[in-house]
Design an enzyme around this catalytic site. Sequence first.
Site, mmCIF file in Angstrom:
data_model
loop_
_atom_site.group_PDB
_atom_site.id
_atom_site.type_symbol
_atom_site.label_atom_id
_atom_site.label_comp_id
_atom_site.label_asym_id
_atom_site.label_seq_id
_atom_site.Cartn_x
_atom_site.Cartn_y
_atom_site.Cartn_z
ATOM 1 N N GLY A 12 11.518 8.524 3.524
ATOM 2 C CA GLY A 12 12.756 8.072 2.888
ATOM 3 C C GLY A 12 12.611 7.961 1.388
ATOM 4 C CG ASN A 13 15.602 5.811 -0.979
ATOM 5 O OD1 ASN A 13 16.086 6.918 -1.181
ATOM 6 N ND2 ASN A 13 16.333 4.758 -0.677
ATOM 7 C CB VAL A 14 9.197 4.242 -0.823
ATOM 8 C CG1 VAL A 14 7.745 4.084 -1.262
ATOM 9 C CG2 VAL A 14 10.046 3.094 -1.374
ATOM 10 C CG ASP A 216 11.453 -8.294 1.545
ATOM 11 O OD1 ASP A 216 10.691 -7.657 2.289
ATOM 12 O OD2 ASP A 216 11.528 -8.108 0.320
ATOM 13 C CE LYS A 220 9.021 -8.680 -1.747
ATOM 14 N NZ LYS A 220 10.057 -8.378 -2.760
#
Length: 360
Positions: A12-14, A216, A220
């Site tokens: 995908g994007n990454v 999320d 982290k």
Amino acid sequence: MNIIHIYLFGLGNVGSTLIKQILESQHFFKTHQGIELKIVGLANSRKVLTTADGIGDDWEQEFAQKSITRRSDAFYDFASSYVEVRIAVDATASKELSHFYPELVEQGFHVVTANKIANTLSQEFYDNLRLLLRERDLSFEYETNVGAGLPIVDTIRNLHKSGEEIFAVNGVFSGSLGYIFNRFSEEELPFSSIVLEALKNGYTEPDPREDLSGNDVARKLLVLARETGLKIEFSDITIENLVILDLQTASANQFIDRITELDKPLLHRKSLLQPDEVLRHLGKLDVVNKSLEVSLQVVKKDSPAGQLQGSDGFFEIYSESYASHPLVIKGAGAGKAVTARGLLSDIIKIAKSCPIVIYK
């Protein structure tokens, strides 16, 4: 020349940005660092491609034409024929894939991941994975778990390993939510439209609720808490969920269709701000009291968090050496380009630490 075989999960994007960065930098790494990076495996949720020569600029066409139905052992079978250093790179947000990290290590793969799930599963899973890595003399790198490409994980890890007592880590942990609330506090736009634009530009997780729920940021915080040596579970974190109750259990598509339902409650919170105030989504890790908290807060515009722009992340680390004046790390905390570059940095870190490894 140290040849590195890369097996990439997630296109995908990454993932696609990482491929572009690797292909563009291959000559540089060969010439200046004696490292040849070859992406020999690609996989999405349905298909897999392996190629001994490594992919080139036409990888999308090659994947479309030559990939086969994904099998769980496809990369293992291919890798067993080669002695080169093998690195599995996880550019997904898959919970399922995270559970396979121990198996990847058993099969001789170093692991690089932007996926926070494995580091935030049970403490038992976390400890057992690291025990296995030590037994196999393999590396697990995840700088992009927190702050995208910012060096926050390494900084916490190195301080702890040096014997430094860390007291607290506070700040804007989500570049995604930083981007959203920086704009929402200043612009006359519906909250939902800013979230959708952030999703389109690759700032949020594929399902924006991972960001908006606070989960999320909580992950982290947990990643950093465990780097300081705390034994703690995800369920111990206090989290404010910004997603209204009716949308918390909806499908991803239903959530996007009904996302405007978030506008009214967030607009109300914005309406209560004073002229010198803004909304910021903050994470607080109190190492001394073993307390982790995620919430949307009102801060002054002239405060460090209030002055953030765009998708900047902002971290204050308080420790023995930085008790009265914290160590501050600030910069772009989200986006496919900085996340992909962080993954590439972790790949190079492993590549430089590993001479040719012979797999038996």
